[in-house]
Write an enzyme that holds these catalytic residues in place. Structure first.
Site, short mmCIF file in Angstrom:
data_model
loop_
_atom_site.label_atom_id
_atom_site.label_comp_id
_atom_site.label_asym_id
_atom_site.label_seq_id
_atom_site.Cartn_x
_atom_site.Cartn_y
_atom_site.Cartn_z
N GLY A 1 0.78 -1.23 0.00
CA GLY A 1 0.00 0.00 0.00
C GLY A 1 0.81 1.28 0.00
N GLY B 1 2.57 2.47 -2.45
CA GLY B 1 2.50 3.16 -3.74
C GLY B 1 3.42 2.60 -4.82
CE LYS B 2 5.26 -3.04 -3.33
NZ LYS B 2 4.46 -2.71 -2.14
CG ASP C 1 1.39 -8.77 -5.91
OD1 ASP C 1 1.48 -8.04 -4.90
OD2 ASP C 1 0.92 -9.91 -5.87
NE ARG D 1 20.05 16.82 3.42
CZ ARG D 1 19.80 18.00 3.99
NH1 ARG D 1 19.90 18.12 5.30
NH2 ARG D 1 19.48 19.03 3.26
#
Length: 312
Positions: free
Chosen positions: A157, A159-160, A178, A244
């Protein structure tokens, strides 16, 4: 459990003719190596790899014709051992009667192909290496981005699939959604593909299952791709320190291969598709010898050294 390929799979794949021993077509092939039994035809069986597919070409059969009747029976009887999966004749050459008699006694299939020996050996080796390669299945989405295989992982869930859909809309190609079947076909080479049942399908919550090839065309999908980078999506954590600069390349291990790992924190307003595109391009640049983070660090060090010299 060790992986197996049946002799019947070999016959079907390469359109071979079954000469005798049809009852043995379900024999298992457990190794990808082949054997051309030249030394065995001369009577040397001390190191005979009986578990391999045996290939008899023009050279072996021409030498076989020079043997006496007793030697022919002896060679073929010793060639057909219980663990021998099958014996393959190339170039549509005649099959010796002694071979058929010995093979039928042990219920070993004798198969024949019209292809030249070297060409057929290469094809069979490639086929067996692919089928017998170590494999695993991982939950995630595999996409081809600028020729770089990106495996998008993360919790359910996060957002792949939606990110993969955006990448497809931007001209990239979907490999699997999936469930990604991964095979290690060579040292440090991982190939991913979709299970046949969900091939070209993408699940979008709220919309349902869509067929990417039907919606976007054949250019929007690939059957398989080499996995170069894993992009792990995770929920943004305020107290966590994220990389970063990108100086330290993190890796994760799949089967026996270390794969570059990029952790991408997810929060509203971040365009994940664009970030993954940049990750793919940056990976390619690094492999070409250009490392932006390293160059920045070098320039920073030079600047600091110059300032220190001025102070002194």
């Amino acid at each position: 459990m060790a992986k197996k390929v049946r002799v019947g799979d070999l016959v079907q794949k390469f359109g071979m003719e079954v000469i005798c021993g049809e009852e043995g077509l379900r024999r298992a092939i457990t190794v990808s190596d082949l054997n051309r039994p030249g030394m065995e035809m001369a009577g040397y069986f001390n190191y005979h790899p009986a578990e391999r597919v045996q290939i008899l070409g023009r050279t072996e059969l021409a030498f076989f014709e020079t043997l006496t009747a007793a030697e022919r029976i002896d060679r073929m009887t010793r060639l057909c051992e219980d663990e021998t999966p099958c014996i393959c004749i190339t170039r549509s050459l005649p099959v010796p009667k002694e071979l058929c008699d010995a093979a039928m006694h042990k219920q070993i299939p004798v198969i024949r192909s019209s292809q030249p020996t070297t060409l057929l050996s290469g094809h069979i080796t490639d086929f067996l290496e692919s089928k017998l390669a170590p494999s695993t299945t991982i939950h995630g989405v595999l996409v081809d981005v600028y020729g770089i295989g990106i495996l998008i992982s993360g919790s359910s869930g996060i957002g792949k699939s939606e990110t993969a859909l955006e990448l497809v809309k931007r001209g990239h190609r979907l490999v699997a959604d999936d469930a990604v079947e991964i095979r290690q076909t060579a040292e440090n080479v991982l190939i991913g593909n979709a299970p046949e049942l969900i091939k070209h399908l993408l699940e979008i919550r709220g919309v349902g299952i869509i067929n990417v090839m039907t919606l976007f065309g054949a250019g929007a999908v690939r059957n398989n791709a080499k996995i170069n980078v894993i992009c792990k999506l995770e929920t943004w954590q305020q107290d966590k320190q994220y990389d970063r600069l990108g100086l330290d390349e993190e890796t994760t291990r799949i089967i026996d291969t270390d794969v570059t790992l990029v952790t991408i924190p997810v929060r509203p307003g971040r365009n994940l598709a664009v970030i993954i595109e940049v990750a793919a391009m940056n990976y390619r640049l690094k492999r070409m010898g250009f490392n932006a983070a390293q160059q920045f660090t070098n320039k920073l060090t030079e600047t600091l050294n110059e300032e220190m010299d001025e102070i002194e």
